[in-house]
Design a protein around this motif. Structure first.
Motif, short mmCIF file in Angstrom:
data_model
loop_
_atom_site.label_atom_id
_atom_site.label_comp_id
_atom_site.label_asym_id
_atom_site.label_seq_id
_atom_site.Cartn_x
_atom_site.Cartn_y
_atom_site.Cartn_z
N ALA A 180 36.17 62.48 46.33
CA ALA A 180 37.20 62.26 45.30
C ALA A 180 38.60 62.12 45.90
N ASN A 181 38.82 62.70 47.11
CA ASN A 181 40.17 62.61 47.68
C ASN A 181 40.39 61.34 48.51
N CYS A 182 39.60 60.30 48.23
CA CYS A 182 39.79 59.03 48.94
C CYS A 182 41.18 58.46 48.64
N PRO A 183 41.93 58.10 49.69
CA PRO A 183 43.26 57.54 49.45
C PRO A 183 43.20 56.27 48.60
N GLN A 184 44.23 56.02 47.85
CA GLN A 184 44.28 54.84 46.98
C GLN A 184 45.30 53.83 47.51
N PRO A 185 44.85 52.65 47.89
CA PRO A 185 45.81 51.64 48.33
C PRO A 185 46.60 51.11 47.14
N VAL A 186 47.84 50.73 47.40
CA VAL A 186 48.67 50.19 46.32
C VAL A 186 49.14 48.80 46.71
N SER A 187 48.75 47.80 45.92
CA SER A 187 49.19 46.44 46.23
C SER A 187 49.85 45.80 45.01
N ASP A 188 51.14 45.58 45.12
CA ASP A 188 51.87 44.92 44.02
C ASP A 188 51.35 43.51 43.80
N ARG A 189 51.03 42.87 44.89
CA ARG A 189 50.58 41.48 44.77
C ARG A 189 49.26 41.41 44.01
N PHE A 190 48.40 42.39 44.25
CA PHE A 190 47.14 42.41 43.50
C PHE A 190 47.36 42.82 42.04
N ALA A 191 48.38 43.65 41.80
CA ALA A 191 48.68 44.04 40.42
C ALA A 191 49.00 42.79 39.59
N LYS A 192 49.70 41.84 40.22
CA LYS A 192 50.02 40.58 39.51
C LYS A 192 48.75 39.78 39.22
N VAL A 193 47.85 39.79 40.18
CA VAL A 193 46.58 39.08 39.98
C VAL A 193 45.82 39.73 38.81
N ASP A 194 45.84 41.06 38.78
CA ASP A 194 45.15 41.77 37.70
C ASP A 194 45.70 41.38 36.33
N GLU A 195 47.02 41.20 36.28
CA GLU A 195 47.66 40.80 35.02
C GLU A 195 47.15 39.43 34.56
N VAL A 196 47.10 38.50 35.52
CA VAL A 196 46.60 37.15 35.20
C VAL A 196 45.16 37.24 34.68
N LEU A 197 44.35 38.02 35.38
CA LEU A 197 42.95 38.16 34.98
C LEU A 197 42.82 38.68 33.55
N LYS A 198 43.65 39.69 33.27
CA LYS A 198 43.58 40.32 31.94
C LYS A 198 43.91 39.31 30.84
N LYS A 199 44.97 38.56 31.08
CA LYS A 199 45.37 37.57 30.07
C LYS A 199 44.32 36.46 29.95
N TRP A 200 43.79 36.07 31.08
CA TRP A 200 42.78 35.00 31.05
C TRP A 200 41.55 35.47 30.27
N GLU A 201 41.15 36.71 30.52
CA GLU A 201 39.96 37.23 29.81
C GLU A 201 40.19 37.30 28.31
N SER A 202 41.47 37.51 27.91
CA SER A 202 41.68 37.58 26.47
C SER A 202 42.04 36.20 25.88
N GLY A 203 41.77 35.16 26.66
CA GLY A 203 41.77 33.82 26.06
C GLY A 203 42.88 32.87 26.47
N THR A 204 43.88 33.32 27.22
CA THR A 204 44.94 32.40 27.65
C THR A 204 44.38 31.42 28.68
N PRO A 205 44.56 30.10 28.48
CA PRO A 205 44.04 29.15 29.47
C PRO A 205 44.69 29.37 30.84
N ILE A 206 43.90 29.12 31.88
CA ILE A 206 44.36 29.40 33.24
C ILE A 206 45.63 28.60 33.59
N GLN A 207 45.74 27.37 33.02
CA GLN A 207 46.92 26.53 33.29
C GLN A 207 48.23 27.19 32.86
N GLU A 208 48.13 28.04 31.83
CA GLU A 208 49.35 28.69 31.35
C GLU A 208 49.70 29.92 32.19
N LEU A 209 48.76 30.36 33.00
CA LEU A 209 48.98 31.59 33.78
C LEU A 209 49.38 31.29 35.22
#
Ligand code: BES
Ligand code: ZN
Length: 639
Positions: A479-508
């Motif tokens: 459980a005490n495994c260190p957690q990496p933090v990547s801002d650049r991946f956080a942005k990717v996660d945002e795109v993924l979330k919006k895409w999954e809820s229906g926003t076309p990829i071209q808009e993202l």
């Protein structure tokens, strides 16, 4: 040399079982107690060990064999009556002593993956053992390629892959990572070809096809390596260069331009590079690994030639092995994490030094995702204990237990130690670790001992035994495994979330972003890993039409995309996927794709059809995994 032996035993009392010292005429002496039994070697180093090898070999592409004489300098205990070598599939013609007198020998029964012990009787005065032999055309370590299987199609090609226990299929040797020796070699190859080894290397073709090599630092057998073919060289920095087939050597020099900086960054971290030059050879695509840390000459897959230097962390990894692995070596394959976990940690530090923390945190995040997946799949397998860092490979082919656990759980354990004591103290410890244990082997338990004294006690920090229990001797991810933090991946996660809820990829993702390559291949990879388990064909098509994954020039991106393609029967990708599978022999890419295909009946048929075409291009290391996965050969024999 005998006197070292006695002195050492006297000094230690009888407490250490074993001892070896060097009789080599070369510079470094080994005086190493053999601390543990290596179950994957027949050698009995407490009686007699090799310390130096003179290898005189001739490479024959017509018969796909190497004929050679391996002459060993040995060191033995006073009443040793024999020396035992590991062999696998070798045909032994004669065994002689240093004066050319025949020695009695016996080849024991061959066992799966272990091969046969070669037992040579020693006379009291025997100092040297010379073995004349020929390899078998299907020696596991050797891959003989015809010219069609190379980039330039100018001639055949040969390369070796010795790790973990395949060296014994091309050299009769004590094939244990705890036994080190220096070597000189003289190799004859067909005229016009270049030969390279894990040693001092030529940069130009010799008219007569005859080459000499020296490795004057003691290495274990799994680091023996040879490559022969139509190969050119280009220098990069004062201590670095690349070898490749002539048509790709320029591209390779461009891709790996930072190699020299990597060497400097590594030295800055953990002390001088000990091997002289650091070169890399880009092999034909059937090379079964991403890279292999052969000393002075890393062997690498052409799949890292992405054109944009995005996959160079592999070079940082293989370079890091020049310390972790090649200098301080896992004593047995059960301690494999000491080689690979340290190397991933070191690789990340080199990447951070060159490209910044943000960059290395992307890599660390990808590793953690991979690790979680690996733990899940191994936990459901018949060997859930393979998720412990310390392995129990006795009686098994070591290759079966060498998973991502060693790499990524090992990395996160070391990162946890770093975070616990602070980077400065940890770096001081590591630098000292690589210096004081250089050219020695290391067990997990010895490492723990050194951690306790040289990191914790020295700095007045309490030792936490629970840490070792949880991370090294327990399954799963603590459980005490260190957690990496990547801002650049956080942005990717945002795109993924919006895409999954229906926003076309071209808009993202804007067309300009794609053209200017705003996202690195790591971000694309993270995007692909984050796509939902189930997608409609429309979604797959829309993504591919806009982002062109099916024809990506990045092998990692291709591989991740093709997994989705198989899962969702996205047929427009199949043609290029087949092309990729037939031409790429890197096992890491093959297993996820074939593994996904065999999940359905139709997929299994497709897998077999592709495999029938691709198998001749794969190395034994890959076919041994895939044959089992696809039940290859079983149906034919049972009919
Ligand atoms: N030493 C390994 C390759 C290896 C491991 C060969 C076990 C045989 C048995 C090499 O350093 C390695 O780890 N290669 C990786 C690349 C790396 C960037 C993780 C690979 O080939 O994918
Ligand atoms: Zn490695």
């Amino acid at each position: 040399m005998q006197k070292y032996y006695k002195r050492y035993l006297l000094a230690l009392g009888a407490s250490f079982m074993l001892y070896a010292c060097s009789t080599s005429q070369n510079e470094t002496e080994i005086q190493e107690p053999m601390k543990v039994v290596d179950h994957h070697s027949y050698a009995k180093p407490e009686e007699a060990v090799i310390t130096h090898m003179d290898w005189d070999a001739s490479v024959d592409f017509d018969t796909k064999t190497i004929g050679a004489t391996a002459s060993f300098g040995i060191s033995k205990s006073e009443n040793a009556s024999e020396i035992i070598f590991d062999t696998n599939g070798l045909s032994i013609q004669e065994v002689k002593d240093g004066n050319g007198q025949p020695l009695t020998f016996e080849l024991g029964e061959a066992k799966p993956f272990m091969g046969s012990p070669l037992m040579v009787k020693l006379e009291p005065e025997t100092q040297k053992v010379s073995i004349k032999y020929t390899t078998s055309p299907d020696a596991e370590a050797l891959q003989w390629l015809n010219s069609k299987q190379t980039a330039d199609e100018k001639g055949p090609f040969l390369f070796t892959q010795s790790e973990a226990i395949l060296a014994r299929s091309w050299v009769p040797v004590q094939d244990s990572p705890g036994i080190r020796f220096t070597y000189n070699a003289h190799v004859t190859v067909p005229k016009g070809m270049l030969a390279l080894m894990s040693a001092t290397n030529p940069t130009e073709v010799a008219e007569d096809g005859s080459y000499s090599f020296t490795m004057n630092k003691p290495i274990p057998a799994y680091l023996l390596a040879l490559a022969v073919g139509d190969i050119a060289y280009q220098q990069i920095g004062s201590r670095t260069g690349v070898y490749a087939e002539p048509s790709i050597v320029k591209a390779a020099a461009y891709e790996f331009e930072d190699m020299q900086h990597m060497v400097e960054a590594a030295e800055e971290l953990y002390g001088p590079y000990q091997w002289g030059v650091y070169d890399l050879i880009v092999l034909p695509p059937s090379f079964p690994f991403g890279g292999m840390e052969n000393p002075r000459l890393t062997f690498a897959t052409p799949t890292i030639l992405a054109g944009d230097r995005s996959l160079v962390s592999l070079v940082a990894h293989e370079l890091a092995h020049s310390w972790s692995g090649n200098l301080v070596t896992n004593a047995t394959w059960d301690d494999f994490w000491l080689n690979e976990g340290f190397t991933v940690y070191f690789e990340q530090r080199i990447m951070e030094a060159l490209y910044g923390r943000d960059y290395s945190e992307m890599l660390a995040t990808l590793n953690l995702q991979g690790l979680k997946k690996e733990i899940k799949s191994i936990s459901e397998s018949e060997h859930p204990e393979d998720t412990e860092l310390k392995l129990h490979l006795e009686g098994r082919n070591p290759d079966d237990g060498m998973t991502n656990i060693a790499y990524d759980k090992g990395y996160y354990f070391l990162r946890l130690l770093e975070e616990k004591v602070g980077r400065e103290k940890f770096d001081t410890f590591l630098k000292d670790y690589f210096t004081s244990n250089a050219f020695h082997s290391m067990t997990t338990e010895e490492f723990i001992e050194q951690l306790n004294t040289r990191l914790f006690e020295k700095n007045g920090i309490a030792i936490d035994e629970q840490l070792y229990k949880d991370w090294i001797y327990s399954e799963g991810l603590p459980a005490n495994c260190p957690q990496p933090v990547s801002d650049r991946f956080a942005k990717v996660d945002e795109v993924l979330k919006k895409w999954e809820s229906g926003t076309p990829i071209q808009e993202l993702i804007s067309p300009e972003d794609i053209i200017t390559k705003k996202w690195s291949s790591h971000e694309w990879l993270h995007f692909l890993h984050g796509l939902p388990e189930s997608m409609t064909l429309e979604q797959m098509t829309a993504l591919d039409e806009y982002l062109n994954f099916t024809y990506s020039g990045n092998s990692e991106v291709l591989d991740a995309w093709f997994v989705h393609a198989i899962k969702h029967q996205y047929t427009p990708a199949y043609k290029n996927m087949e092309n990729f599978l037939v031409h790429t022999g890197r096992r890491k890419f093959l297993t996820p794709l074939y593994g996904e295909m065999v999940k359905t009946e139709a997929g299994k048929q497709m897998a077999k059809d592709i495999y029938a075409k691709a198998r001749p291009n794969y190395h034994y290391v890959a076919t041994s995994t895939l044959d089992a996965m696809l039940d290859w050969g079983k149906e034919e024999t049972s009919m």
